[in-house]
Design a protein around this motif. Structure first.
Motif, PDB file in Angstrom:
ATOM      1  N   PRO A  24       0.801  -1.221   0.000  1.00  0.00           N
ATOM      2  CA  PRO A  24       0.000   0.000   0.000  1.00  0.00           C
ATOM      3  C   PRO A  24       0.836   1.275   0.000  1.00  0.00           C
ATOM      4  N   ASP A  25       1.971   1.264   0.661  1.00  0.00           N
ATOM      5  CA  ASP A  25       2.787   2.479   0.673  1.00  0.00           C
ATOM      6  C   ASP A  25       3.287   2.814  -0.736  1.00  0.00           C
ATOM      7  N   GLN A  26       3.630   1.802  -1.505  1.00  0.00           N
ATOM      8  CA  GLN A  26       4.087   2.023  -2.878  1.00  0.00           C
ATOM      9  C   GLN A  26       2.943   2.561  -3.743  1.00  0.00           C
ATOM     10  N   LEU A  27       1.760   1.988  -3.575  1.00  0.00           N
ATOM     11  CA  LEU A  27       0.600   2.471  -4.330  1.00  0.00           C
ATOM     12  C   LEU A  27       0.322   3.937  -4.006  1.00  0.00           C
ATOM     13  N   PHE A  28       0.340   4.249  -2.719  1.00  0.00           N
ATOM     14  CA  PHE A  28       0.034   5.606  -2.290  1.00  0.00           C
ATOM     15  C   PHE A  28       1.088   6.590  -2.802  1.00  0.00           C
ATOM     16  N   GLN A  29       2.332   6.230  -2.653  1.00  0.00           N
ATOM     17  CA  GLN A  29       3.417   7.137  -3.018  1.00  0.00           C
ATOM     18  C   GLN A  29       3.509   7.363  -4.525  1.00  0.00           C
ATOM     19  N   THR A  30       2.889   6.494  -5.310  1.00  0.00           N
ATOM     20  CA  THR A  30       2.864   6.691  -6.760  1.00  0.00           C
ATOM     21  C   THR A  30       1.530   7.272  -7.228  1.00  0.00           C
ATOM     22  N   GLY A  31       0.732   7.756  -6.271  1.00  0.00           N
ATOM     23  CA  GLY A  31      -0.515   8.438  -6.612  1.00  0.00           C
ATOM     24  C   GLY A  31      -1.667   7.526  -6.968  1.00  0.00           C
ATOM     25  N   GLN A  32      -1.545   6.240  -6.695  1.00  0.00           N
ATOM     26  CA  GLN A  32      -2.609   5.283  -7.004  1.00  0.00           C
ATOM     27  C   GLN A  32      -3.516   5.127  -5.780  1.00  0.00           C
ATOM     28  N   TYR A  33      -4.166   6.236  -5.417  1.00  0.00           N
ATOM     29  CA  TYR A  33      -4.942   6.279  -4.179  1.00  0.00           C
ATOM     30  C   TYR A  33      -6.130   5.327  -4.186  1.00  0.00           C
ATOM     31  N   GLN A  34      -6.835   5.254  -5.304  1.00  0.00           N
ATOM     32  CA  GLN A  34      -8.007   4.367  -5.369  1.00  0.00           C
ATOM     33  C   GLN A  34      -7.577   2.908  -5.232  1.00  0.00           C
ATOM     34  N   GLN A  35      -6.508   2.520  -5.915  1.00  0.00           N
ATOM     35  CA  GLN A  35      -6.037   1.135  -5.800  1.00  0.00           C
ATOM     36  C   GLN A  35      -5.540   0.854  -4.385  1.00  0.00           C
ATOM     37  N   CYS A  36      -4.857   1.826  -3.787  1.00  0.00           N
ATOM     38  CA  CYS A  36      -4.412   1.674  -2.405  1.00  0.00           C
ATOM     39  C   CYS A  36      -5.612   1.482  -1.486  1.00  0.00           C
ATOM     40  N   LEU A  37      -6.648   2.273  -1.708  1.00  0.00           N
ATOM     41  CA  LEU A  37      -7.871   2.159  -0.909  1.00  0.00           C
ATOM     42  C   LEU A  37      -8.477   0.766  -1.052  1.00  0.00           C
ATOM     43  N   GLU A  38      -8.552   0.264  -2.276  1.00  0.00           N
ATOM     44  CA  GLU A  38      -9.146  -1.050  -2.515  1.00  0.00           C
ATOM     45  C   GLU A  38      -8.318  -2.168  -1.874  1.00  0.00           C
ATOM     46  N   VAL A  39      -7.000  -2.078  -1.990  1.00  0.00           N
ATOM     47  CA  VAL A  39      -6.124  -3.106  -1.410  1.00  0.00           C
ATOM     48  C   VAL A  39      -6.237  -3.108   0.115  1.00  0.00           C
ATOM     49  N   THR A  40      -6.226  -1.920   0.706  1.00  0.00           N
ATOM     50  CA  THR A  40      -6.292  -1.860   2.166  1.00  0.00           C
ATOM     51  C   THR A  40      -7.681  -2.238   2.673  1.00  0.00           C
ATOM     52  N   GLN A  41      -8.727  -1.867   1.933  1.00  0.00           N
ATOM     53  CA  GLN A  41     -10.082  -2.263   2.340  1.00  0.00           C
ATOM     54  C   GLN A  41     -10.214  -3.778   2.354  1.00  0.00           C
ATOM     55  N   LYS A  42      -9.680  -4.423   1.331  1.00  0.00           N
ATOM     56  CA  LYS A  42      -9.731  -5.891   1.261  1.00  0.00           C
ATOM     57  C   LYS A  42      -8.959  -6.503   2.429  1.00  0.00           C
ATOM     58  N   ALA A  43      -7.792  -5.955   2.726  1.00  0.00           N
ATOM     59  CA  ALA A  43      -6.989  -6.469   3.839  1.00  0.00           C
ATOM     60  C   ALA A  43      -7.728  -6.310   5.162  1.00  0.00           C
ATOM     61  N   ILE A  44      -8.383  -5.172   5.338  1.00  0.00           N
ATOM     62  CA  ILE A  44      -9.141  -4.940   6.571  1.00  0.00           C
ATOM     63  C   ILE A  44     -10.318  -5.907   6.655  1.00  0.00           C
ATOM     64  N   GLU A  45     -11.041  -6.090   5.552  1.00  0.00           N
ATOM     65  CA  GLU A  45     -12.169  -7.035   5.538  1.00  0.00           C
ATOM     66  C   GLU A  45     -11.710  -8.459   5.805  1.00  0.00           C
ATOM     67  N   ASP A  46     -10.506  -8.810   5.321  1.00  0.00           N
ATOM     68  CA  ASP A  46      -9.950 -10.151   5.541  1.00  0.00           C
ATOM     69  C   ASP A  46      -9.296 -10.288   6.908  1.00  0.00           C
ATOM     70  N   ARG A  47      -9.365  -9.217   7.709  1.00  0.00           N
ATOM     71  CA  ARG A  47      -8.795  -9.180   9.059  1.00  0.00           C
ATOM     72  C   ARG A  47      -7.291  -9.458   9.077  1.00  0.00           C
ATOM     73  N   ARG A  48      -6.597  -8.900   8.073  1.00  0.00           N
ATOM     74  CA  ARG A  48      -5.146  -9.024   8.029  1.00  0.00           C
ATOM     75  C   ARG A  48      -4.555  -8.261   9.201  1.00  0.00           C
ATOM     76  N   TYR A  49      -3.525  -8.822   9.781  1.00  0.00           N
ATOM     77  CA  TYR A  49      -2.921  -8.229  10.970  1.00  0.00           C
ATOM     78  C   TYR A  49      -2.079  -7.010  10.603  1.00  0.00           C
ATOM     79  N   GLY A  50      -2.145  -6.004  11.412  1.00  0.00           N
ATOM     80  CA  GLY A  50      -1.274  -4.851  11.278  1.00  0.00           C
ATOM     81  C   GLY A  50      -2.034  -3.553  11.150  1.00  0.00           C
ATOM     82  N   GLU A  51      -1.584  -2.580  11.913  1.00  0.00           N
ATOM     83  CA  GLU A  51      -2.228  -1.271  11.865  1.00  0.00           C
ATOM     84  C   GLU A  51      -1.900  -0.526  10.581  1.00  0.00           C
ATOM     85  N   HIS A  52      -0.815  -0.907   9.901  1.00  0.00           N
ATOM     86  CA  HIS A  52      -0.426  -0.180   8.685  1.00  0.00           C
ATOM     87  C   HIS A  52      -1.517  -0.230   7.617  1.00  0.00           C
ATOM     88  N   TRP A  53      -2.310  -1.316   7.595  1.00  0.00           N
ATOM     89  CA  TRP A  53      -3.409  -1.389   6.620  1.00  0.00           C
ATOM     90  C   TRP A  53      -4.382  -0.246   6.843  1.00  0.00           C
TER      91      TRP A  53
END
Length: 86
Positions: A24-53
């Motif tokens: 997600p940091d790479q997506l965000f830093q390259t301006g791919q905010y929507q893709q970053c949002l989608e990746v992190t939303q999926k990780a949160i829904e899947d209950r992936r560990y880590g506050e960075h999501w």
């Protein structure tokens, strides 16, 4: 094969395996905010560990101008990671 029984169609090749999403940091830093949002939303829904999501999720929402959604997500993050959400 005969006129009554045409040859069976050739099997389709399997699609190539899905490529993993960039972090997600790479997506965000390259301006791919929507893709970053989608990746992190999926990780949160899947209950992936880590506050960075959740942090990258919040940053993406803010970058996309979705401030109310970011406020709601921040409240949820504080409940889940009350000891450290930076």
């Amino acid at each position: 094969a005969t006129a009554l029984h045409p040859p069976a169609p050739a099997p389709h090749a399997a699609p190539p395996p899905a490529q993993p999403n960039p972090p997600p940091d790479q997506l965000f830093q390259t301006g791919q905010y929507q893709q970053c949002l989608e990746v992190t939303q999926k990780a949160i829904e899947d209950r992936r560990y880590g506050e960075h999501w959740r942090i990258w999720h919040l940053r993406s929402l803010l970058a996309l101008g979705r401030h109310q959604a970011a406020a709601t997500a921040a409240g949820e993050a504080l409940i889940r990671y009350s000891s450290d959400i930076r």
